[in-house]
Motif scaffolding. Structure first.
Motif, PDB file in Angstrom:
ATOM      1  N   VAL A  64       0.407  -0.976   0.087  1.00  0.00           N
ATOM      2  CA  VAL A  64       0.112  -0.018   0.765  1.00  0.00           C
ATOM      3  C   VAL A  64       1.030   0.819  -0.148  1.00  0.00           C
ATOM      4  O   VAL A  64       1.621   1.130   0.868  1.00  0.00           O
ATOM      5  N   VAL A  65       0.673   2.298  -1.280  1.00  0.00           N
ATOM      6  CA  VAL A  65       1.599   3.579  -1.306  1.00  0.00           C
ATOM      7  C   VAL A  65       0.785   4.204  -0.495  1.00  0.00           C
ATOM      8  O   VAL A  65      -0.179   4.804  -0.915  1.00  0.00           O
ATOM      9  N   ALA A  66       1.087   5.283   0.196  1.00  0.00           N
ATOM     10  CA  ALA A  66       0.471   6.198   1.281  1.00  0.00           C
ATOM     11  C   ALA A  66       1.268   7.591   1.105  1.00  0.00           C
ATOM     12  O   ALA A  66       2.625   7.431   1.093  1.00  0.00           O
ATOM     13  N   HIS A  67       0.345   8.434   0.805  1.00  0.00           N
ATOM     14  CA  HIS A  67       0.697  10.090   0.643  1.00  0.00           C
ATOM     15  C   HIS A  67      -0.135  10.267   1.248  1.00  0.00           C
ATOM     16  O   HIS A  67      -1.031  11.225   1.195  1.00  0.00           O
ATOM     17  N   ASP A  68      -0.030  10.791   2.761  1.00  0.00           N
ATOM     18  CA  ASP A  68      -1.067  11.311   3.679  1.00  0.00           C
ATOM     19  C   ASP A  68      -2.436  11.076   3.830  1.00  0.00           C
ATOM     20  O   ASP A  68      -3.399  11.845   3.152  1.00  0.00           O
ATOM     21  N   SER A  69      -2.010   9.091   4.037  1.00  0.00           N
ATOM     22  CA  SER A  69      -3.245   9.089   4.140  1.00  0.00           C
ATOM     23  C   SER A  69      -3.731   9.050   4.947  1.00  0.00           C
ATOM     24  O   SER A  69      -4.722   7.234   5.130  1.00  0.00           O
ATOM     25  N   ALA A  70      -4.151   8.930   6.124  1.00  0.00           N
ATOM     26  CA  ALA A  70      -4.338   8.880   7.101  1.00  0.00           C
ATOM     27  C   ALA A  70      -5.589   8.227   7.400  1.00  0.00           C
ATOM     28  O   ALA A  70      -6.198   7.578   8.737  1.00  0.00           O
ATOM     29  N   LEU A  96       0.186  -7.988  -3.621  1.00  0.00           N
ATOM     30  CA  LEU A  96      -1.283  -6.725  -4.279  1.00  0.00           C
ATOM     31  C   LEU A  96      -1.338  -5.181  -3.373  1.00  0.00           C
ATOM     32  O   LEU A  96      -0.601  -5.662  -2.657  1.00  0.00           O
ATOM     33  N   ILE A  97      -1.184  -4.820  -5.414  1.00  0.00           N
ATOM     34  CA  ILE A  97      -0.920  -3.765  -4.854  1.00  0.00           C
ATOM     35  C   ILE A  97      -2.049  -2.973  -5.244  1.00  0.00           C
ATOM     36  O   ILE A  97      -2.821  -2.920  -5.819  1.00  0.00           O
ATOM     37  N   LEU A  98      -2.076  -2.885  -3.873  1.00  0.00           N
ATOM     38  CA  LEU A  98      -3.210  -1.019  -3.622  1.00  0.00           C
ATOM     39  C   LEU A  98      -3.124   0.205  -3.264  1.00  0.00           C
ATOM     40  O   LEU A  98      -2.689  -0.117  -2.381  1.00  0.00           O
ATOM     41  N   ASN A  99      -3.806   1.083  -3.095  1.00  0.00           N
ATOM     42  CA  ASN A  99      -4.810   2.678  -2.861  1.00  0.00           C
ATOM     43  C   ASN A  99      -5.106   2.449  -1.604  1.00  0.00           C
ATOM     44  O   ASN A  99      -5.509   1.409  -1.326  1.00  0.00           O
ATOM     45  N   PRO A 100      -4.616   3.562  -0.353  1.00  0.00           N
ATOM     46  CA  PRO A 100      -5.530   3.298   0.454  1.00  0.00           C
ATOM     47  C   PRO A 100      -6.715   3.637   1.236  1.00  0.00           C
ATOM     48  O   PRO A 100      -7.363   3.281   1.682  1.00  0.00           O
ATOM     49  N   ASP A 101      -7.539   4.007  -0.118  1.00  0.00           N
ATOM     50  CA  ASP A 101      -8.512   3.860  -0.519  1.00  0.00           C
ATOM     51  C   ASP A 101      -9.709   2.755  -0.489  1.00  0.00           C
ATOM     52  O   ASP A 101     -10.463   2.975  -0.651  1.00  0.00           O
ATOM     53  N   VAL A 102      -8.809   1.506  -1.091  1.00  0.00           N
ATOM     54  CA  VAL A 102      -9.449   0.535  -1.787  1.00  0.00           C
ATOM     55  C   VAL A 102      -9.617  -0.201  -0.227  1.00  0.00           C
ATOM     56  O   VAL A 102      -8.533  -0.286   1.049  1.00  0.00           O
ATOM     57  N   VAL A 103     -10.783  -1.063   0.158  1.00  0.00           N
ATOM     58  CA  VAL A 103     -11.373  -1.800   1.270  1.00  0.00           C
ATOM     59  C   VAL A 103     -11.568  -2.854   0.849  1.00  0.00           C
ATOM     60  O   VAL A 103     -12.768  -2.973  -0.472  1.00  0.00           O
ATOM     61  N   LEU A 104     -11.083  -4.009   0.794  1.00  0.00           N
ATOM     62  CA  LEU A 104     -11.384  -5.926   0.820  1.00  0.00           C
ATOM     63  C   LEU A 104     -12.521  -6.198   1.263  1.00  0.00           C
ATOM     64  O   LEU A 104     -12.934  -5.986   2.499  1.00  0.00           O
ATOM     65  N   ARG A 105     -13.818  -6.171   0.088  1.00  0.00           N
ATOM     66  CA  ARG A 105     -14.921  -6.895   0.979  1.00  0.00           C
ATOM     67  C   ARG A 105     -14.324  -8.487   1.300  1.00  0.00           C
ATOM     68  O   ARG A 105     -13.281  -9.066   0.924  1.00  0.00           O
ATOM     69  N   PRO A 106     -14.948  -9.732   2.135  1.00  0.00           N
ATOM     70  CA  PRO A 106     -14.895 -10.649   2.459  1.00  0.00           C
ATOM     71  C   PRO A 106     -14.776 -11.549   1.644  1.00  0.00           C
ATOM     72  O   PRO A 106     -16.025 -11.639   0.496  1.00  0.00           O
TER      73      PRO A 106
END
Length: 290
Positions: free
Chosen positions: A8-14, A80-90
């Motif tokens: 996960v790549v973050a930049h001011d992603s708190a 698994l490369i993903l943005n910090p605003d992505v949420v995996l479903r079960p």
């Protein structure tokens, strides 16, 4: 050896990170966060959530930071490369890994991405797709697993060794079109791009980083520059002059009307196109070395 590690790549992603990391933990996926010099405590937040963290001294851009994370995930079979605003479903991870087993000759796998308004994101064509041509962009949403002309870099999975063997993301690109370029190189190597329908993720779109003054100008600059860069890379007509001709007058009109939002949008696109015409590199704009 973990079968999968999330990068996960973050930049001011708190604001976005907690939900992303919680969903990965619920799926029992170890997370490696590459922090691009966040100023909002993103790195500390990720560590508190149990993620491994790589701290960059400056913002290296999405592709370069992703490559760094993939290289750091030395023991992983898949990444698994993903943005910090992505949420995996079960069940999303199980579906992706099942697809990798079912289609072992494929190169990239991406889930069904659901946007904030509930729509299912699927790009029916790609600027760079060398196959599955769809020049009119006719949208026919798949109802099951399918080969695709493009997979979004917002969330995609690959075998780590294959990703690195293909060179990862092009590190000349700071932002935008790095996913189109990666898909093009995998397709040219004879590797399919697979949409995995039963793997579902929610995408915040635009919530990866906190808002800041000048962000629109900067993102539009990179969008225009990167489009010109990949066009030249693959021998396509250079769109720079056309983008400059369209956006420069609009920027001037927005400035006269004192519409800052419009000015940032159009001036950013015009400036990126002009930079591409002049041979300026995106990395130079960001003060980064090749």
């Amino acid at each position: 050896m973990p079968s999968l590690v999330a990068v996960v790549v973050a930049h001011d992603s708190a604001e976005a990170l907690p939900a992303c990391l919680a969903a990965l933990a619920a799926e029992h996926v170890p997370a490696l966060v590459v922090d691009n010099a966040s100023r909002d405590g993103s790195a500390a937040l990720a560590e508190a959530a149990g993620a491994a963290v790589v701290r960059n001294a400056r913002n290296e851009g999405y592709g370069r930071a992703s490559n760094l994370g993939v290289r750091a995930a030395e023991r992983a079979v898949h990444v698994l490369i993903l943005n910090p605003d992505v949420v995996l479903r079960p069940g999303a991870v199980d579906a992706l890994l099942a697809a990798a087993e079912a289609y072992p000759d494929a190169g990239l796998y991406a889930p069904r991405i659901v946007e904030p308004d509930g729509r299912f994101f699927y790009q029916a064509r790609s600027y760079l797709a060398p196959y599955l041509q769809n020049p009119t962009g006719r949208l026919a949403l798949p109802s099951g697993d399918a080969c695709a002309p493009f997979l979004s870099g917002a969330c995609l999975m690959a075998r780590r060794d294959l990703f690195l063997a293909r060179g990862g993301f092009d590190e000349e690109i700071f932002l935008f079109y790095e996913d189109d370029d990666l898909c093009r190189r995998f397709a040219e190597a004879g590797r399919a791009l697979v949409h995995v329908h039963d793997a579902v993720v929610l995408h915040g779109r635009g919530r990866s980083s906190a808002p800041e003054r000048g962000r629109v100008f900067r993102t539009r600059w990179h969008q225009a520059w990167s489009r010109a860069y990949v066009a030249r890379k693959y021998g396509l007509p250079d769109p720079s002059l056309g983008m400059l001709a369209v956006n420069a007058p609009k920027a001037a009109l927005a400035a006269l009307a004192l519409r800052r939002a419009g000015w940032e949008r159009y001036a950013g696109s015009a400036a990126g196109a002009l930079a591409a015409l002049r041979g300026r590199r995106a990395l130079a704009r960001e003060g980064l070395a090749p």
